[in-house]
Write an enzyme that holds these catalytic residues in place. Structure first.
Site, PDB file in Angstrom:
ATOM      1  N   SER A 127      20.893  59.462 -11.596  1.00  0.00           N
ATOM      2  CA  SER A 127      22.114  60.250 -11.685  1.00  0.00           C
ATOM      3  C   SER A 127      22.504  60.322 -13.165  1.00  0.00           C
ATOM      4  O   SER A 127      22.211  59.766 -14.062  1.00  0.00           O
ATOM      5  CB  SER A 127      23.239  59.317 -11.089  1.00  0.00           C
ATOM      6  OG  SER A 127      24.710  59.813 -11.565  1.00  0.00           O
ATOM      7  N   TYR A 152      27.905  50.764  -9.357  1.00  0.00           N
ATOM      8  CA  TYR A 152      26.938  51.762  -8.868  1.00  0.00           C
ATOM      9  C   TYR A 152      26.071  52.304 -10.087  1.00  0.00           C
ATOM     10  O   TYR A 152      24.950  52.521  -9.901  1.00  0.00           O
ATOM     11  CB  TYR A 152      27.681  52.958  -8.159  1.00  0.00           C
ATOM     12  CG  TYR A 152      27.108  54.157  -8.042  1.00  0.00           C
ATOM     13  CD1 TYR A 152      26.264  54.323  -6.995  1.00  0.00           C
ATOM     14  CD2 TYR A 152      27.304  55.271  -9.065  1.00  0.00           C
ATOM     15  CE1 TYR A 152      25.568  55.596  -6.898  1.00  0.00           C
ATOM     16  CE2 TYR A 152      26.727  56.501  -8.893  1.00  0.00           C
ATOM     17  CZ  TYR A 152      25.723  56.593  -7.833  1.00  0.00           C
ATOM     18  OH  TYR A 152      24.831  57.537  -7.883  1.00  0.00           O
ATOM     19  N   LYS A 156      21.760  52.394 -10.967  1.00  0.00           N
ATOM     20  CA  LYS A 156      20.889  53.783 -11.422  1.00  0.00           C
ATOM     21  C   LYS A 156      19.960  53.220 -12.703  1.00  0.00           C
ATOM     22  O   LYS A 156      18.808  53.331 -12.826  1.00  0.00           O
ATOM     23  CB  LYS A 156      21.794  54.818 -11.414  1.00  0.00           C
ATOM     24  CG  LYS A 156      22.113  55.408 -10.020  1.00  0.00           C
ATOM     25  CD  LYS A 156      21.351  55.681  -9.144  1.00  0.00           C
ATOM     26  CE  LYS A 156      21.719  56.093  -7.645  1.00  0.00           C
ATOM     27  NZ  LYS A 156      21.017  55.972  -6.613  1.00  0.00           N
TER      28      LYS A 156
HETATM   29  N1  UFG Z   1      38.704  64.947  -8.640  1.00  0.00           N
HETATM   30  C1  UFG Z   1      39.880  65.188  -8.408  1.00  0.00           C
HETATM   31  N2  UFG Z   1      40.566  65.104  -7.300  1.00  0.00           N
HETATM   32  C2  UFG Z   1      39.884  64.470  -6.393  1.00  0.00           C
HETATM   33  C3  UFG Z   1      38.487  63.988  -6.291  1.00  0.00           C
HETATM   34  C4  UFG Z   1      37.893  64.426  -7.519  1.00  0.00           C
HETATM   35  O1  UFG Z   1      40.573  65.797  -9.261  1.00  0.00           O
HETATM   36  O2  UFG Z   1      40.296  64.050  -5.349  1.00  0.00           O
HETATM   37  C5  UFG Z   1      38.114  65.090 -10.054  1.00  0.00           C
HETATM   38  C6  UFG Z   1      37.463  63.868 -10.777  1.00  0.00           C
HETATM   39  O3  UFG Z   1      38.473  63.150 -11.433  1.00  0.00           O
HETATM   40  C7  UFG Z   1      36.398  64.358 -11.434  1.00  0.00           C
HETATM   41  C8  UFG Z   1      35.855  65.543 -10.552  1.00  0.00           C
HETATM   42  O4  UFG Z   1      36.971  65.878  -9.668  1.00  0.00           O
HETATM   43  O5  UFG Z   1      36.878  64.795 -12.817  1.00  0.00           O
HETATM   44  C9  UFG Z   1      34.675  65.398 -10.127  1.00  0.00           C
HETATM   45  O6  UFG Z   1      34.559  64.195  -9.256  1.00  0.00           O
HETATM   46  P1  UFG Z   1      33.734  63.550  -8.307  1.00  0.00           P
HETATM   47  O7  UFG Z   1      34.281  62.219  -7.699  1.00  0.00           O
HETATM   48  O8  UFG Z   1      33.351  64.568  -7.320  1.00  0.00           O
HETATM   49  O9  UFG Z   1      32.496  63.314  -9.005  1.00  0.00           O
HETATM   50  P2  UFG Z   1      32.181  62.328 -10.360  1.00  0.00           P
HETATM   51  O10 UFG Z   1      31.512  63.208 -11.392  1.00  0.00           O
HETATM   52  O11 UFG Z   1      33.245  61.597 -10.670  1.00  0.00           O
HETATM   53  O12 UFG Z   1      30.972  61.278  -9.782  1.00  0.00           O
HETATM   54  C10 UFG Z   1      29.802  62.030  -9.660  1.00  0.00           C
HETATM   55  C11 UFG Z   1      29.080  61.336  -8.389  1.00  0.00           C
HETATM   56  C12 UFG Z   1      28.801  59.902  -8.848  1.00  0.00           C
HETATM   57  C13 UFG Z   1      28.167  59.835 -10.410  1.00  0.00           C
HETATM   58  C14 UFG Z   1      29.155  60.496 -11.190  1.00  0.00           C
HETATM   59  C15 UFG Z   1      28.393  60.535 -12.747  1.00  0.00           C
HETATM   60  O13 UFG Z   1      29.500  61.280  -7.290  1.00  0.00           O
HETATM   61  O14 UFG Z   1      27.535  59.631  -7.849  1.00  0.00           O
HETATM   62  O15 UFG Z   1      29.228  61.808 -10.807  1.00  0.00           O
HETATM   63  O16 UFG Z   1      29.219  61.194 -13.654  1.00  0.00           O
HETATM   64  F1  UFG Z   1      27.930  58.598 -10.378  1.00  0.00           F
END
Ligand code: UFG
Length: 342
Positions: A127, A152, A156
């Site tokens: 990741s 998590y 990785k």
């Molecule tokens: N977000 C919102 N509202 C929500 C959910 C998410 O605004 O209800 C935002 C988050 O704050 C973030 C973006 O949308 O800015 C993306 O969020 P995600 O949870 O979809 O994805 P992440 O980038 O946080 O996480 C992903 C993978 C993880 C990994 C990570 C590495 O899901 O497995 O990228 O950066 F670890």
């Protein structure tokens, strides 16, 4: 002869899409999954798409005995793609031992069996989380890793280290880690897709569930980041494109095209998209009402990240093809099919 690929976690989100692409490319697939975060019905959906039902064994890879027994029975495996892992960032903070035990033991049990049975090739789901908030964007494979923000993420990083160390002393073993950016979307057939249990933690499932009326409104976490519109920026990669990268990786290992016996590649689109841009694109392509509000930042989130995909483009000959718009539409079509919405 048809090559046989073991796909661990093959009934899961990225796993199931990869199984379909492997079958399309002519591979025979054996799936091992403990069904902890997926459903057995996925096998029927895969069969509907490809015409072939993959071989399936319900096994917990963190169970060494069961894993050894599996490998004693299945003696024709040419390569492994290892998806099976716990993947919820927030949950991992609450349950660190479960995450370390499951994610690390399963990898070590696999590597041990690769050595025992002379299986040479492993493709691993890593990741972009290993980069943390990079100092310079986009991130290349040379960008230094940063200490993980969550157990998590740490699993990785440690998994990559385990493979690296193992490969140093097992010259016949080849490991290739794909560092995914943010996988989204679903198969164009709308027969497989992401099916989160409970309230989705990830953005796109939350969007599609809100659009389907399951959630009242989407909270956009933070609009005061140092980005063009203030919301966080990610590199959203279509899951079918991502699945294709695994087929390319498998072919690289089977055809001995790898340059070292431990390699890693960024798998993204190379484009940064903000949360607000993504939300607006979703509304535009689907025409669906999506209530949303701005909420405080989410703890542990980074501000912005996107990939430099040059190495994957040149070395693997792989490139993401699908647009964010069509990918969001595929996610919506999948949600509609799950909810029975016309
Ligand atoms: N977000 C919102 N509202 C929500 C959910 C998410 O605004 O209800 C935002 C988050 O704050 C973030 C973006 O949308 O800015 C993306 O969020 P995600 O949870 O979809 O994805 P992440 O980038 O946080 O996480 C992903 C993978 C993880 C990994 C990570 C590495 O899901 O497995 O990228 O950066 F670890």
């Amino acid at each position: 002869m048809q090559k046989q690929i073991l796909v661990t976690g093959g009934t899961g989100y990225i796993g199931s899409h990869t199984v379909v692409e492997l079958q399309k490319a002519g591979f025979e697939v054996v799936i091992v999954d403990n069904l902890s975060n997926s459903k057995i019905e996925v096998l029927d959906a895969i069969e509907k798409i490809s015409g072939v039902k993959p071989i399936f064994e319900k096994i917990d890879l963190d169970d060494k005995k069961a894993t050894d027994h599996f490998f004693d029975q299945y003696t024709k495996i040419d390569a492994i793609i290892h998806f099976a892992a716990f993947k919820a960032v927030g949950e991992s903070v609450q349950k660190p031992l479960e995450y370390y035990r499951n994610n690390l033991n399963s990898l070590m049990n696999l590597l041990d069996n690769m050595r025992r049975h002379a299986i040479s090739n492993l493709v691993f789901s890593s990741s972009c989380t290993v980069y943390g908030q990079p100092d310079k964007l986009p991130v290349t494979e040379q960008t230094p890793r940063k200490p993980a923000e969550s157990p998590y993420g740490n699993t990785k990083a440690i998994s990559e280290d385990i493979m690296n160390d193992f490969c140093k002393v097992n010259a016949s073993v080849n490991c290739l880690a794909l560092r995914y950016f943010n996988p989204i979307g679903a198969h164009p057939s709308a027969l497989i897709g992401e099916l989160p249990v409970g309230v989705p933690g990830n953005l796109v499932p939350f969007i599609t569930q809100t659009a389907a009326g399951l959630r009242k409104e989407l909270s956009i976490f933070g609009d005061d980041y140092n980005t063009p519109d203030g919301t966080a920026v990610r590199d959203y990669i279509n899951v079918v494109d991502l699945a294709g990268a695994h087929v390319v990786a498998i072919n690289r290992l089977l055809n001995k095209k790898n340059k070292r016996n431990f390699e890693f590649f960024n798998i993204g689109t190379g484009n940064g998209v903000s949360v607000l841009e993504l939300v607006k694109t979703f509304i535009e392509v689907t025409g669906v009402n999506l209530p949303y509000k701005i909420a405080p930042r989410r703890a542990g989130d980074i501000e912005k990240i996107w990939a430099d995909t040059s190495l994957a483009n040149t070395e693997l000959g792989w490139k993401a093809e699908k647009s964010v718009a069509e990918t969001l539409l595929s996610a919506w079509n999948w949600e509609k099919s799950v909810r029975g919405i016309k």
